[in-house]
Design a protein around this motif. Structure first.
Motif, PDB file in Angstrom:
ATOM      1  N   TYR A 386      33.625 -29.072  13.071  1.00 17.65           N
ATOM      2  CA  TYR A 386      34.919 -28.383  12.921  1.00 17.65           C
ATOM      3  C   TYR A 386      34.462 -27.379  11.567  1.00 17.65           C
ATOM      4  O   TYR A 386      34.984 -26.354  11.613  1.00 17.65           O
ATOM      5  N   ALA A 387      33.460 -27.805  10.698  1.00 15.42           N
ATOM      6  CA  ALA A 387      33.264 -27.062   9.698  1.00 15.42           C
ATOM      7  C   ALA A 387      32.544 -25.525  10.269  1.00 15.42           C
ATOM      8  O   ALA A 387      32.711 -24.450   9.572  1.00 15.42           O
ATOM      9  N   ARG A 388      31.737 -25.677  11.114  1.00 15.64           N
ATOM     10  CA  ARG A 388      31.122 -24.528  11.702  1.00 15.64           C
ATOM     11  C   ARG A 388      32.085 -23.650  12.353  1.00 15.64           C
ATOM     12  O   ARG A 388      31.740 -22.408  12.517  1.00 15.64           O
ATOM     13  N   ASN A 389      33.224 -24.213  12.832  1.00 18.92           N
ATOM     14  CA  ASN A 389      34.175 -23.446  13.437  1.00 18.92           C
ATOM     15  C   ASN A 389      35.190 -22.956  12.489  1.00 18.92           C
ATOM     16  O   ASN A 389      36.439 -22.833  12.997  1.00 18.92           O
ATOM     17  N   ASN A 390      34.984 -23.232  11.143  1.00 23.10           N
ATOM     18  CA  ASN A 390      35.939 -22.684  10.082  1.00 23.10           C
ATOM     19  C   ASN A 390      37.187 -23.431  10.108  1.00 23.10           C
ATOM     20  O   ASN A 390      38.303 -23.051   9.774  1.00 23.10           O
ATOM     21  N   GLN A 391      37.313 -24.747  10.634  1.00 23.15           N
ATOM     22  CA  GLN A 391      38.416 -25.757  10.829  1.00 23.15           C
ATOM     23  C   GLN A 391      38.152 -26.607   9.628  1.00 23.15           C
ATOM     24  O   GLN A 391      38.014 -27.842   9.817  1.00 23.15           O
ATOM     25  N   LEU A 392      38.066 -26.208   8.168  1.00 23.47           N
ATOM     26  CA  LEU A 392      37.600 -26.888   7.249  1.00 23.47           C
ATOM     27  C   LEU A 392      38.616 -28.244   6.850  1.00 23.47           C
ATOM     28  O   LEU A 392      38.028 -29.106   6.188  1.00 23.47           O
ATOM     29  N   ASP A 393      39.813 -28.174   7.302  1.00 22.41           N
ATOM     30  CA  ASP A 393      40.735 -29.080   6.650  1.00 22.41           C
ATOM     31  C   ASP A 393      40.329 -30.318   7.842  1.00 22.41           C
ATOM     32  O   ASP A 393      40.200 -31.383   7.425  1.00 22.41           O
ATOM     33  N   LYS A 394      40.046 -30.004   9.150  1.00 27.70           N
ATOM     34  CA  LYS A 394      39.579 -31.167  10.035  1.00 27.70           C
ATOM     35  C   LYS A 394      38.229 -31.584   9.522  1.00 27.70           C
ATOM     36  O   LYS A 394      37.926 -32.756   9.790  1.00 27.70           O
ATOM     37  N   ALA A 395      37.451 -30.823   9.250  1.00 26.15           N
ATOM     38  CA  ALA A 395      36.085 -31.257   8.857  1.00 26.15           C
ATOM     39  C   ALA A 395      36.120 -32.397   7.635  1.00 26.15           C
ATOM     40  O   ALA A 395      35.671 -33.415   7.683  1.00 26.15           O
ATOM     41  N   GLY A 396      37.046 -32.023   6.541  1.00 28.80           N
ATOM     42  CA  GLY A 396      37.210 -32.908   5.719  1.00 28.80           C
ATOM     43  C   GLY A 396      37.894 -34.164   6.177  1.00 28.80           C
ATOM     44  O   GLY A 396      37.466 -35.260   5.749  1.00 28.80           O
ATOM     45  N   ALA A 397      38.926 -34.153   7.095  1.00 23.61           N
ATOM     46  CA  ALA A 397      39.596 -35.102   7.479  1.00 23.61           C
ATOM     47  C   ALA A 397      38.453 -36.187   8.306  1.00 23.61           C
ATOM     48  O   ALA A 397      38.638 -37.300   8.391  1.00 23.61           O
ATOM     49  N   ALA A 398      37.546 -35.595   9.076  1.00 22.63           N
ATOM     50  CA  ALA A 398      36.436 -36.528   9.810  1.00 22.63           C
ATOM     51  C   ALA A 398      35.488 -37.313   8.833  1.00 22.63           C
ATOM     52  O   ALA A 398      35.322 -38.418   8.984  1.00 22.63           O
ATOM     53  N   LEU A 399      35.541 -36.687   7.720  1.00 19.64           N
ATOM     54  CA  LEU A 399      34.662 -37.353   6.747  1.00 19.64           C
ATOM     55  C   LEU A 399      35.676 -38.431   6.036  1.00 19.64           C
ATOM     56  O   LEU A 399      35.335 -39.733   5.769  1.00 19.64           O
ATOM     57  N   LEU A 408      38.023 -45.932   0.217  1.00 19.69           N
ATOM     58  CA  LEU A 408      38.242 -44.708  -0.569  1.00 19.69           C
ATOM     59  C   LEU A 408      39.626 -44.011   0.013  1.00 19.69           C
ATOM     60  O   LEU A 408      39.109 -43.184   1.077  1.00 19.69           O
ATOM     61  N   MET A 409      40.718 -44.269  -0.382  1.00 17.47           N
ATOM     62  CA  MET A 409      41.921 -43.914   0.497  1.00 17.47           C
ATOM     63  C   MET A 409      42.127 -42.422  -0.149  1.00 17.47           C
ATOM     64  O   MET A 409      43.090 -41.976   0.551  1.00 17.47           O
ATOM     65  N   LEU A 410      42.062 -41.893  -1.220  1.00 18.36           N
ATOM     66  CA  LEU A 410      42.246 -40.652  -1.833  1.00 18.36           C
ATOM     67  C   LEU A 410      41.454 -39.754  -0.912  1.00 18.36           C
ATOM     68  O   LEU A 410      40.054 -39.654  -0.516  1.00 18.36           O
ATOM     69  N   ALA A 411      42.292 -38.688  -0.263  1.00 20.19           N
ATOM     70  CA  ALA A 411      41.597 -37.722   0.705  1.00 20.19           C
ATOM     71  C   ALA A 411      40.871 -36.764  -0.084  1.00 20.19           C
ATOM     72  O   ALA A 411      41.111 -36.517  -1.229  1.00 20.19           O
ATOM     73  N   LEU A 412      39.639 -36.253   0.567  1.00 15.83           N
ATOM     74  CA  LEU A 412      38.799 -35.172   0.006  1.00 15.83           C
ATOM     75  C   LEU A 412      39.626 -34.092  -0.144  1.00 15.83           C
ATOM     76  O   LEU A 412      40.415 -33.692   0.646  1.00 15.83           O
ATOM     77  N   PRO A 413      39.382 -33.004  -1.109  1.00 13.82           N
ATOM     78  CA  PRO A 413      39.961 -31.774  -1.137  1.00 13.82           C
ATOM     79  C   PRO A 413      39.160 -30.879   0.028  1.00 13.82           C
ATOM     80  O   PRO A 413      38.125 -31.335   0.460  1.00 13.82           O
ATOM     81  N   GLU A 414      39.999 -30.304   0.506  1.00 19.08           N
ATOM     82  CA  GLU A 414      39.537 -29.251   1.796  1.00 19.08           C
ATOM     83  C   GLU A 414      38.403 -28.409   1.603  1.00 19.08           C
ATOM     84  O   GLU A 414      38.131 -27.896   0.492  1.00 19.08           O
ATOM     85  N   PRO A 415      37.201 -28.665   2.118  1.00 18.78           N
ATOM     86  CA  PRO A 415      35.980 -28.019   1.648  1.00 18.78           C
ATOM     87  C   PRO A 415      36.144 -26.672   1.898  1.00 18.78           C
ATOM     88  O   PRO A 415      36.791 -26.186   2.628  1.00 18.78           O
ATOM     89  N   SER A 416      35.562 -25.961   0.713  1.00 19.06           N
ATOM     90  CA  SER A 416      35.939 -24.495   0.784  1.00 19.06           C
ATOM     91  C   SER A 416      34.796 -23.679   1.626  1.00 19.06           C
ATOM     92  O   SER A 416      35.154 -22.277   2.030  1.00 19.06           O
ATOM     93  N   SER A 417      33.885 -24.169   2.067  1.00 20.08           N
ATOM     94  CA  SER A 417      32.960 -23.589   3.000  1.00 20.08           C
ATOM     95  C   SER A 417      32.090 -24.745   3.688  1.00 20.08           C
ATOM     96  O   SER A 417      32.128 -25.746   3.426  1.00 20.08           O
ATOM     97  N   LEU A 418      30.962 -24.197   4.607  1.00 15.18           N
ATOM     98  CA  LEU A 418      30.157 -24.976   5.363  1.00 15.18           C
ATOM     99  C   LEU A 418      29.313 -25.922   4.385  1.00 15.18           C
ATOM    100  O   LEU A 418      29.078 -27.025   4.545  1.00 15.18           O
ATOM    101  N   ASP A 419      28.760 -24.975   3.476  1.00 19.51           N
ATOM    102  CA  ASP A 419      27.960 -25.577   2.546  1.00 19.51           C
ATOM    103  C   ASP A 419      28.513 -26.470   1.671  1.00 19.51           C
ATOM    104  O   ASP A 419      27.961 -27.557   1.354  1.00 19.51           O
ATOM    105  N   ALA A 420      29.587 -26.431   1.306  1.00 23.93           N
ATOM    106  CA  ALA A 420      30.638 -27.262   0.598  1.00 23.93           C
ATOM    107  C   ALA A 420      30.782 -28.696   1.407  1.00 23.93           C
ATOM    108  O   ALA A 420      30.638 -29.829   0.972  1.00 23.93           O
ATOM    109  N   PHE A 421      31.017 -28.146   2.657  1.00 16.74           N
ATOM    110  CA  PHE A 421      31.010 -29.513   3.647  1.00 16.74           C
ATOM    111  C   PHE A 421      29.646 -30.332   3.583  1.00 16.74           C
ATOM    112  O   PHE A 421      29.828 -31.501   3.449  1.00 16.74           O
ATOM    113  N   TYR A 422      28.696 -29.622   3.636  1.00 14.72           N
ATOM    114  CA  TYR A 422      27.188 -30.441   3.606  1.00 14.72           C
ATOM    115  C   TYR A 422      27.163 -31.084   2.577  1.00 14.72           C
ATOM    116  O   TYR A 422      26.629 -32.022   2.509  1.00 14.72           O
TER     117      TYR A 422
END
Length: 484
Positions: A386-399, A408-422
Motif C-alpha cells: 500500500y505504501a508503494r502505491n501511495n495508499q499511506l492510510d492503508k499502509a499504516g492500518a496494516a501495521l 498498542l491500541m492507539l493508531a499510528l499517524p498516517e505515514p507521510s511517505s514510503l520512507d516514513a512507512f519503512y
C-alpha cells in the motif's frame, strides 16, 4: 541418514547408498527421509541458531556490540569481516549444510516421483504431500542461499552467483543469475503448492486449524487417524508455501504477487474461522512465540532453551542483548506494548535485556519452536504494498493490525511517505521478529545501510563462497557449467 558431510554437498555417501533401496521400499521410508530433512534444517548451523537468533541476527545489528567478545567470531560478524577465519567458518557451514539439505530433497524427489502411490498409507494424498513438501524445502533452501550469497534485486548486476541444483545424482552444476534462480524457486513453490493442496485444501482442510496444526489436538472428528498428518504447522503446508512465495516475491520486486499471496493466507478460513490469527495480548506471556500466528515453524533437534541460555547468562563471552530504550522509544509503547513487558524480556546487565522468546520451559507452549514465518510479516508485506502505491492510510492500518494485537491500541499517524512507512515498519520488526533472522534481510532487500552504526562503505550484503568447497567462484554467464 541421507546427508553428506563436509563439502561433499551434492552427494550421498556410499555407506548410505547401500541402504537406500531398503529405505524407499516402503511408504514409511519416505516419511523418515522427509522428517530427516526437517531435522537437519533445525541444526545449529542453519535455523537452530545461525539463521534465527544467532549469526544472521548479529549481522542485522539487533544486538549491542559491547556485549560481544571483541576478539570473537560474533563481534567480527557484527563488523562484516567476512575475510576473517572465524566468520568464514559460519558462512562455510551454512553453504555446505544448505546444499546438503538440497541434496536430500533431490534424492527424495527423485525416488518419490517414480514411486507407486499404493506404497503409502494415505495413497495419492500422502505421496503428493511428501513430494510437495520436498519440492518446497528445495525451493526454500535455494532462496535462503540466494539471499545470502547474491546481491538483492535492488542492486542486481546480472551476474551468476549460485547453482540451482534440481537433479539427483548430480552430474553438472550450473550457476544462475538472480532472476533465473528466482524463476526456478517460483516454479518449485507453485508445483509444491499444487501437490500439498490435495491434503490441506481439498481433502482435509480441518487439519489446518490451530489446535490440530500446532498442538495435535482439537475436536475428535477433526483429528487425523495418523499422527504423521497432524502438526501441519511444523511442515511446509499449503499456506506456508504461499507465505514463502510472498516473501520470495518481495525479494523479486513483484509486489503485486507478494500482496496477493499475503492476502490469501491472511483471509484463509475454515468454517468462517481464520486459520491464522494473533493470540490475545494478555496471553502472550504464556505463549511467547504466539504459536497461533505461526504459519510455519520447525522443531529444534535439542532442548532449544539450553542452546540459547549461554547467550543470556551474565558473564558469558557473548551475550545477545539489546537496549529496551532503543526499541521501545516512546513512553506509550513502554507502558502498553506487551512485547516489552518483563514477562517477555529479561534484564541481564546494566540497561541491557535479552528476549525470553527462546527461554521457554520444556513442555510448555512453544518450547521447541523455531519460528520460520509468521502472520505479522504478511501484514508488513501488505503495508509496504500500500505504501508503494501511495495508499499511506492503508499502509499504516496494516501495521496497526499487529500493533493492536500486541496491546498498542492507539493508531499510528498516517505515514507521510514510503520512507516514513519503512521507519515505522522497522521499529515493528525489531520488536516482533527479534531472534527470527529477518531484519538483516530487510535491510539487504532495500539496500538500506543507514541503520547500521558504522561506516556505510563497510556494510557488505553479499557473502563470499567458501574457499574449501568446490564451487566458490562466480563464473561468467558464458562459463557457468562446472563438472562435479
Amino acid at each position: 541418514m541421507l546427508l553428506a558431510g563436509s563439502c561433499d554437498w551434492l552427494e550421498v555417501s556410499p555407506s548410505n547408498e547401500v541402504n537406500e533401496e531398503d529405505l524407499f521400499a516402503k511408504g514409511s521410508g519416505y516419511r523418515n527421509a522427509l522428517n530427516g530433512i526437517y531435522l537437519n534444517m533445525s541444526d545449529n548451523s542453519l535455523y537452530g541458531r545461525n539463521l534465527s537468533y544467532g549469526f544472521i541476527e548479529v549481522l542485522g545489528h539487533q544486538y549491542l556490540p559491547e556485549h560481544l567478545k571483541n576478539t570473537g567470531s560474533y563481534y567480527k560478524t557484527y563488523q562484516f569481516l567476512y575475510d576473517d577465519t572465524d566468520v568464514k567458518s559460519f558462512i562455510s557451514v551454512m553453504w555446505s549444510k544448505g546444499y546438503n539439505v538440497i541434496a536430500s530433497c533431490n534424492n527424495l524427489i527423485h525416488n518419490i516421483s517414480e514411486a507407486d502411490a499404493m506404497l503409502f498409507d494415505g495413497v495419492e494424498m500422502e505421496k503428493n504431500m511428501i513430494w510437495g513438501e520436498a519440492l518446497a524445502l528445495r525451493a526454500l533452501m535455494h532462496f535462503e542461499l540466494l539471499r545470502m550469497f547474491a546481491p538483492s534485486m535492488e542492486v542486481d548486476d546480472g551476474k551468476a552467483y549460485i547453482p540451482y541444483v534440481d537433479e539427483y545424482p548430480v552430474i553438472n552444476t550450473t550457476y544462475y543469475t538472480n532472476a533465473e534462480i528466482l524463476k526456478k524457486i517460483e516454479a518449485d513453490f507453485k508445483e509444491a503448492r499444487r501437490l500439498v493442496a490435495m491434503c490441506d485444501v481439498e481433502q482435509h482442510p480441518e487439519w489446518m486449524q490451530y489446535d490440530v496444526r500446532m498442538r495435535g489436538d482439537g475436536v475428535t472428528t477433526d483429528l487425523p487417524d495418523d499422527v504423521f498428518y497432524a502438526f501441519r504447522g511444523y511442515r511446509m503446508n499449503y499456506y506456508a508455501i504461499t507465505a514463502w512465495m510472498a516473501r520470495m516475491y518481495m525479494w523479486a520486486k513483484d509486489y503485486d504477487a507478494a500482496f496477493s499471496c499475503s492476502e490469501e493466507v491472511i483471509n484463509s478460513t475454515y468454517k468462517d474461522r481464520a486459520y491464522f490469527d494473533f493470540i490475545n495480548s494478555a496471553e502472550l506471556s504464556k505463549d511467547k512465540k504466539d504459536s497461533k500466528s505461526l504459519i510455519f515453524t520447525i522443531s529444534h533437534n535439542n532442548v532449544l532453551t539450553d542452546e540459547y541460555k549461554p547467550f543470556t547468562n551474565n558473564g558469558s563471552e557473548n551475550l545477545f542483548l539489546f537496549s529496551k530504550d532503543d526499541i521501545y522509544d516512546e513512553e506509550l509503547e513502554k507502558k502498553e506494548d506487551v512485547r516489552g513487558k518483563d514477562e517477555m524480556l529479561t534484564l541481564v546487565t546494566g540497561a541491557s535485556y535479552c528476549s525470553r522468546k527462546y527461554l521457554i520451559e520444556e513442555g510448555t507452549i512453544g518450547y521447541d519452536m523455531i519460528p520460520m514465518l509468521r502472520l505479522s510479516e504478511l501484514y508488513y508485506i501488505v503495508g509496504e504494498y500500500y505504501a508503494r502505491n501511495n495508499q499511506l492510510d492503508k499502509a499504516g492500518a496494516a501495521l496497526d493490525v499487529v500493533r493492536h494485537a500486541r496491546g498498542l491500541m492507539l493508531a499510528l499517524p498516517e505515514p507521510s511517505s514510503l520512507d516514513a512507512f519503512y521507519k515505522e515498519m522497522i521499529k515493528e520488526m525489531r520488536k516482533e521478529l527479534i531472534g527470527e533472522g529477518q531484519l538483516y534481510f530487510l535491510y539487504k532487500r532495500l539496500n538500506m545501510k543507514e541503520p547500521f552504526d558504522m561506516d556505510e562503505k563497510n556494510v557488505n550484503f553479499v557473502f563470499e563462497h567458501p574457499e574449501n568447497c568446490l564451487l566458490y567462484t562466480s563464473p561468467s554467464p558464458r562459463d557457468r557449467t562446472r563438472s562435479r
